[in-house]
Design an enzyme around this catalytic site. Structure first.
Site, PDB file in Angstrom:
ATOM      1  N   CYS A 150       0.834  -1.205   0.000  1.00 39.80           N
ATOM      2  CA  CYS A 150       0.000   0.000   0.000  1.00 39.80           C
ATOM      3  C   CYS A 150       0.873   1.260   0.000  1.00 39.80           C
ATOM      4  O   CYS A 150       2.054   1.210   0.322  1.00 39.80           O
ATOM      5  CB  CYS A 150      -0.872   0.030   1.243  1.00 39.80           C
ATOM      6  SG  CYS A 150      -1.813  -1.478   1.453  1.00 39.80           S
TER       7      CYS A 150
ATOM      8  N   ARG B 144       3.291   1.605  -7.280  1.00 39.88           N
ATOM      9  CA  ARG B 144       3.540   0.541  -6.319  1.00 39.88           C
ATOM     10  C   ARG B 144       2.558  -0.616  -6.495  1.00 39.88           C
ATOM     11  O   ARG B 144       2.801  -1.711  -6.005  1.00 39.88           O
ATOM     12  CB  ARG B 144       3.412   1.081  -4.890  1.00 39.88           C
ATOM     13  CG  ARG B 144       4.444   2.123  -4.544  1.00 39.88           C
ATOM     14  CD  ARG B 144       4.058   2.851  -3.290  1.00 39.88           C
ATOM     15  NE  ARG B 144       4.147   2.065  -2.089  1.00 39.88           N
ATOM     16  CZ  ARG B 144       5.207   1.987  -1.308  1.00 39.88           C
ATOM     17  NH1 ARG B 144       6.287   2.656  -1.615  1.00 39.88           N
ATOM     18  NH2 ARG B 144       5.202   1.256  -0.225  1.00 39.88           N
TER      19      ARG B 144
ATOM     20  N   TRP C  63      -3.442  -2.193  -1.749  1.00 41.13           N
ATOM     21  CA  TRP C  63      -3.255  -3.451  -2.479  1.00 41.13           C
ATOM     22  C   TRP C  63      -3.796  -4.524  -1.564  1.00 41.13           C
ATOM     23  O   TRP C  63      -3.246  -4.768  -0.488  1.00 41.13           O
ATOM     24  CB  TRP C  63      -1.766  -3.653  -2.768  1.00 41.13           C
ATOM     25  CG  TRP C  63      -1.467  -4.747  -3.746  1.00 41.13           C
ATOM     26  CD1 TRP C  63      -1.472  -4.666  -5.112  1.00 41.13           C
ATOM     27  CD2 TRP C  63      -1.091  -6.091  -3.437  1.00 41.13           C
ATOM     28  NE1 TRP C  63      -1.134  -5.875  -5.660  1.00 41.13           N
ATOM     29  CE2 TRP C  63      -0.894  -6.771  -4.663  1.00 41.13           C
ATOM     30  CE3 TRP C  63      -0.901  -6.799  -2.257  1.00 41.13           C
ATOM     31  CZ2 TRP C  63      -0.518  -8.103  -4.738  1.00 41.13           C
ATOM     32  CZ3 TRP C  63      -0.527  -8.143  -2.325  1.00 41.13           C
ATOM     33  CH2 TRP C  63      -0.342  -8.776  -3.558  1.00 41.13           C
TER      34      TRP C  63
ATOM     35  N   ASN D  38      -0.115   0.999   6.249  1.00 42.89           N
ATOM     36  CA  ASN D  38       0.647   0.125   5.361  1.00 42.89           C
ATOM     37  C   ASN D  38       1.289  -0.924   6.245  1.00 42.89           C
ATOM     38  O   ASN D  38       2.050  -0.579   7.149  1.00 42.89           O
ATOM     39  CB  ASN D  38       1.714   0.952   4.622  1.00 42.89           C
ATOM     40  CG  ASN D  38       2.614   0.090   3.756  1.00 42.89           C
ATOM     41  OD1 ASN D  38       2.347  -1.078   3.555  1.00 42.89           O
ATOM     42  ND2 ASN D  38       3.684   0.687   3.248  1.00 42.89           N
ATOM     43  N   GLY D  39       0.954  -2.188   6.023  1.00 44.09           N
ATOM     44  CA  GLY D  39       1.515  -3.229   6.867  1.00 44.09           C
ATOM     45  C   GLY D  39       0.484  -4.299   7.119  1.00 44.09           C
ATOM     46  O   GLY D  39      -0.566  -4.332   6.475  1.00 44.09           O
TER      47      GLY D  39
ATOM     48  N   GLU E  27      14.611 -13.469 -18.933  1.00 42.16           N
ATOM     49  CA  GLU E  27      14.106 -12.103 -18.726  1.00 42.16           C
ATOM     50  C   GLU E  27      13.107 -11.736 -19.829  1.00 42.16           C
ATOM     51  O   GLU E  27      12.061 -11.133 -19.564  1.00 42.16           O
ATOM     52  CB  GLU E  27      15.297 -11.127 -18.694  1.00 42.16           C
ATOM     53  CG  GLU E  27      14.966  -9.642 -18.804  1.00 42.16           C
ATOM     54  CD  GLU E  27      14.075  -9.100 -17.698  1.00 42.16           C
ATOM     55  OE1 GLU E  27      13.761  -9.833 -16.751  1.00 42.16           O
ATOM     56  OE2 GLU E  27      13.658  -7.928 -17.800  1.00 42.16           O
TER      57      GLU E  27
ATOM     58  N   LYS F 289       9.284 -10.672 -19.117  1.00 43.56           N
ATOM     59  CA  LYS F 289       8.705  -9.407 -19.602  1.00 43.56           C
ATOM     60  C   LYS F 289       7.417  -9.689 -20.362  1.00 43.56           C
ATOM     61  O   LYS F 289       6.417  -9.023 -20.164  1.00 43.56           O
ATOM     62  CB  LYS F 289       9.664  -8.715 -20.569  1.00 43.56           C
ATOM     63  CG  LYS F 289      10.704  -7.737 -20.179  1.00 43.56           C
ATOM     64  CD  LYS F 289      10.483  -6.597 -19.317  1.00 43.56           C
ATOM     65  CE  LYS F 289      10.247  -6.914 -17.875  1.00 43.56           C
ATOM     66  NZ  LYS F 289      11.374  -6.879 -17.011  1.00 43.56           N
TER      67      LYS F 289
ATOM     68  N   GLU G 183       4.502 -10.968 -18.017  1.00 43.06           N
ATOM     69  CA  GLU G 183       3.937 -10.053 -17.018  1.00 43.06           C
ATOM     70  C   GLU G 183       3.065  -8.957 -17.630  1.00 43.06           C
ATOM     71  O   GLU G 183       2.112  -8.530 -16.999  1.00 43.06           O
ATOM     72  CB  GLU G 183       4.987  -9.491 -16.056  1.00 43.06           C
ATOM     73  CG  GLU G 183       5.930  -8.467 -16.589  1.00 43.06           C
ATOM     74  CD  GLU G 183       6.920  -7.966 -15.536  1.00 43.06           C
ATOM     75  OE1 GLU G 183       6.550  -7.790 -14.372  1.00 43.06           O
ATOM     76  OE2 GLU G 183       8.084  -7.737 -15.906  1.00 43.06           O
TER      77      GLU G 183
ATOM     78  N   HIS H 222      16.283 -31.924 -23.770  1.00 41.78           N
ATOM     79  CA  HIS H 222      16.023 -32.679 -22.532  1.00 41.78           C
ATOM     80  C   HIS H 222      14.581 -32.541 -22.070  1.00 41.78           C
ATOM     81  O   HIS H 222      14.274 -32.824 -20.919  1.00 41.78           O
ATOM     82  CB  HIS H 222      17.007 -32.235 -21.446  1.00 41.78           C
ATOM     83  CG  HIS H 222      18.425 -32.460 -21.857  1.00 41.78           C
ATOM     84  ND1 HIS H 222      18.996 -33.717 -21.885  1.00 41.78           N
ATOM     85  CD2 HIS H 222      19.369 -31.608 -22.330  1.00 41.78           C
ATOM     86  CE1 HIS H 222      20.243 -33.620 -22.339  1.00 41.78           C
ATOM     87  NE2 HIS H 222      20.494 -32.331 -22.619  1.00 41.78           N
TER      88      HIS H 222
ATOM     89  N   LYS I 159       4.598  -2.872  -8.218  1.00 45.50           N
ATOM     90  CA  LYS I 159       5.954  -2.487  -8.593  1.00 45.50           C
ATOM     91  C   LYS I 159       6.952  -2.941  -7.536  1.00 45.50           C
ATOM     92  O   LYS I 159       8.034  -3.400  -7.842  1.00 45.50           O
ATOM     93  CB  LYS I 159       6.003  -0.962  -8.773  1.00 45.50           C
ATOM     94  CG  LYS I 159       7.371  -0.414  -9.151  1.00 45.50           C
ATOM     95  CD  LYS I 159       7.763  -0.854 -10.541  1.00 45.50           C
ATOM     96  CE  LYS I 159       9.129  -0.389 -10.961  1.00 45.50           C
ATOM     97  NZ  LYS I 159       9.655  -1.192 -12.086  1.00 45.50           N
TER      98      LYS I 159
HETATM   99  C1  AGP Z   1      10.232  -6.975 -13.304  1.00 47.18           C
HETATM  100  O1  AGP Z   1       9.702  -6.633 -14.535  1.00 47.18           O
HETATM  101  C2  AGP Z   1       9.292  -7.376 -12.291  1.00 47.18           C
HETATM  102  N1  AGP Z   1       8.216  -6.478 -12.170  1.00 47.18           N
HETATM  103  C3  AGP Z   1       9.821  -7.992 -11.018  1.00 47.18           C
HETATM  104  O2  AGP Z   1      10.282  -9.257 -11.375  1.00 47.18           O
HETATM  105  C4  AGP Z   1      10.923  -7.276 -10.210  1.00 47.18           C
HETATM  106  O3  AGP Z   1      12.115  -7.247 -10.928  1.00 47.18           O
HETATM  107  C5  AGP Z   1      11.117  -8.013  -8.869  1.00 47.18           C
HETATM  108  O4  AGP Z   1       9.915  -7.945  -8.155  1.00 47.18           O
HETATM  109  C6  AGP Z   1      12.263  -7.469  -8.045  1.00 47.18           C
HETATM  110  O5  AGP Z   1      12.045  -6.154  -7.663  1.00 47.18           O
HETATM  111  P1  AGP Z   1      13.219  -5.257  -7.106  1.00 47.18           P
HETATM  112  O6  AGP Z   1      14.242  -5.143  -8.172  1.00 47.18           O
HETATM  113  O7  AGP Z   1      12.566  -3.957  -6.765  1.00 47.18           O
HETATM  114  O8  AGP Z   1      13.763  -5.945  -5.881  1.00 47.18           O
END
Ligand code: AGP
Length: 610
Positions: free
Chosen positions: A9, A34, A81, A105-106, A482, A486, A489, A505, A605
């Protein structure tokens, strides 16, 4: 410390002698990145609390506020959230009880027990959240004769778990009260008034400096004064941090999405890193570790940051002759410790510096007395402050949930750390080669951006797929993973990254004429091996989207259904250059599918829950 129970949050609060509704909305917009599913505000209007909440975006909250007057000069605001209870208006913050409004938040771990106790005392609850016990605890204490500040102070007697709270009361209507235990919170004073925020960067333009609260701190914030008390109630002076001007970070700069803007920011990020890291001996000043006295590097991160570490693992071995292990923070934190006598240093990599699992790993490593280097983008974050050594990523604010420029910055900074370690360990020729390659990086990144229009067409066909595979070898294997992350997500297409040599394999069973295979295949030592792997795919009617330099594309032109050109560069920095088309590919697939690119479903985020 109960860091692992934090939620994602966002808190923003303001007190001024002018109306603050627009400031609160702006603060919430800056915290949107966030991740959240509802938002709300409570303000004092004529000594009475007034609350407005909305499920969905801050713009929805804003349009609700348009229809009514909110002239108050003090208020608290929140993006939620959902953890306890679904996203709904009732579950949105602020929560209220008898003249007290709270944003939290928590997670209150003992909320069940507290709720039962408060119900016996006649309190009635309107939400399913753990947070709603907090305004009730405060209002009961105020009713019992405690002032608002003491009522907030006594929260620590009752609450178990983690919290950052901002509190507004009808009884003490000129003051914002706040308290922090486990979850991040900063306080600041600017020309127009006082502010509280979960994130220092949201204060840009409102204040020049901010106080990052320590655990247990409580704040009393007035329009023109800020007072901080430690957990024993003693007035304390905490160091102030500069609120970096965000420049155009919160502006999309004419691009339709932050993600696209952030992809295009990358040459500038590479140059910012170059001018800070390469001017003097920045790393030697920041990290006073002797890499000659280290037998093994342990790298810890999550998600995209983890893949950056996977690339760096190979660099450490190849360039600095130093073995490195990479672990997912979520696994590392619970792994048994083996005392093998090796001298270790740990590198923790994170865009946000607030990822709960990475912070739990930091605590574990500190307990083991392993020296820690934090490589972090977010200014003033917990990892940046608490690691023994800190290297900034200098990527500027990254708002798109899909990490792009922070990943690239992680690779560029890790590469420089590897070159520094290699120099110390006497691997001077290899260090020089890596440094020379890095000098060429900003131009190569720029050249990779020029491929954008070619990628759009490829993305349109990829957008129709149900599933996609990404393959690479060596330092490009982490890039395959990666690229797949991308894509999944932001486009919600199932995607997996594989080491090309592993296909036989098992994964080759997935190959058919409907499943696109994105192959990272630039020229280099492993190219002949990769080419054979790709021919095996082609023999099974696989649809290959080839990413390579001109020479590689020519060599495999007969089996590629689409080709995307990567600029030629030293093999060492191929992973840096290859990141760009993979980002574009994911972005344009999501555009073709009409999705919410900067805020993909279910994701936040900054992942501050375990
Ligand atoms: C990346 O596109 C993601 N949203 C996610 O994997 C992110 O890299 C991961 O949560 C780690 O976050 P950080 O780098 O803030 O620790």
């Amino acid at each position: 410390m109960t860091r692992d129970l934090e939620t994602m949050c966002g808190i923003f609060a303001a007190v001024s002698d002018k109306p603050v509704a627009h400031i609160l909305l702006e603060g919430l917009k800056r915290l949107e990145y966030r991740g959240y599913d509802s938002a709300g505000i409570a303000m004092l209007d004529d000594h009475k609390l007034k609350r407005v909440c909305a499920v969905g975006k801050v713009t929805e909250l804003e349009s609700r506020m348009d229809s009514e007057a909110f002239p108050g000069c003090i208020g608290i605001a929140h993006t939620r959230w959902a953890t306890h209870g679904s996203p709904s208006e009732a579950n949105s913050h602020p929560h209220m009880a008898d003249g007290v409004a709270v944003v939290h938040n928590g997670i209150v771990e003992n909320h069940g027990e507290l709720r039962r106790r408060l119900k016996r005392q006649g309190c009635s609850f309107l939400s399913e959240t753990d947070s709603e016990v907090i305004p009730w605890l405060i209002s009961r204490a105020v009713a019992g004769g405690a002032g608002a500040a003491n009522a907030v102070r006594s929260l620590s007697d009752d609450l178990e778990g983690s919290y950052a709270v901002a509190v507004l009361t009808e009884a003490d209507g000129d003051v914002l009260h706040a308290k922090r235990h486990g979850s991040p919170l900063v306080a600041a004073l600017g020309p127009l008034g006082g502010y509280l925020s979960s994130d220092i960067s949201a204060l840009a333009g409102f204040a020049d400096e901010a106080i990052v609260l320590d655990d247990g701190d409580q704040v009393e914030l007035r329009r023109d004064a800020i007072a901080v008390f430690d957990k024993s109630g003693r007035a304390v002076t905490r160091p102030r941090m500069t609120v970096e001007a965000v420049g155009n970070d919160f502006d999309k700069g004419g691009y339709p999405h932050y993600m696209l803007k952030e992809i295009h920011d990358q040459p500038g990020v590479a140059r910012a890193i170059e001018s800070r890291y390469d001017a003097g001996d920045f790393i030697a000043e920041q990290v006073t570790l002797d890499f000659n006295r280290i037998d093994r590097i342990r790298m810890i991160a999550c998600g995209t940051s983890y893949y950056a570490c996977q690339v760096a693992r190979r660099w450490f071995a190849e360039v600095a002759g130093l073995s490195a292990d990479v672990e997912l923070a979520s696994e590392h934190r619970y792994e048994p410790v083996v005392a093998d006598g090796l001298r270790e240093a740990a590198i923790l990599v994170s865009q946000s510096g607030e990822t709960a699992d990475t912070l739990a790993s930091l605590d574990k490593l500190k307990g083991l007395r392993v020296p820690t280097v934090g490589i972090v983008n977010q200014q003033g974050s917990t990892l940046a402050r608490e690691a023994d050594f800190f290297l900034p990523l200098l990527a500027g604010k990254e708002i798109g949930v899909a990490s792009t420029k922070a990943f690239l910055a992680q690779l560029l900074v890790l590469a420089r750390l590897v070159a520094h370690a290699a120099d110390q360990r006497g691997h001077r020729a290899a260090a020089k080669r890596l440094r020379t390659a890095l000098v060429a990086a900003p131009k190569a990144i720029e050249a990779a951006l020029h491929n954008e229009s070619a990628i759009v067409a490829v993305a349109e066909s990829l957008a129709k797929a149900q599933s996609a595979l990404f393959v690479g070898r060596g330092a490009l294997y982490p890039l395959a993973m990666e690229g797949a992350l991308k894509l999944k997500e932001i486009s919600y297409i199932h995607a997996e990254g594989f080491a090309a040599g592993e296909l036989k394999h098992g994964p080759i069973a997935l190959v058919d004429d409907k499943t696109p295979i994105v192959a990272l295949a630039p020229s280099g030592d492993l190219f002949p091996k990769l080419a054979s792997n790709l021919r095996e795919i082609a023999a099974r009617n696989g649809r290959i989207i080839l990413l390579g330099d001109r020479k590689a594309l020519l060599a495999l032109s007969d089996i590629a259904s689409a080709s995307l050109t990567l600029p030629s560069c030293d093999e060492l920095i191929q992973p840096i250059v290859a990141a760009v088309p993979l980002q574009f590919l994911a972005y344009y697939v999501a555009v073709a599918r009409g999705l919410d690119i900067d805020r993909p479903r279910n994701l936040a985020k900054s992942v501050t829950v375990e």
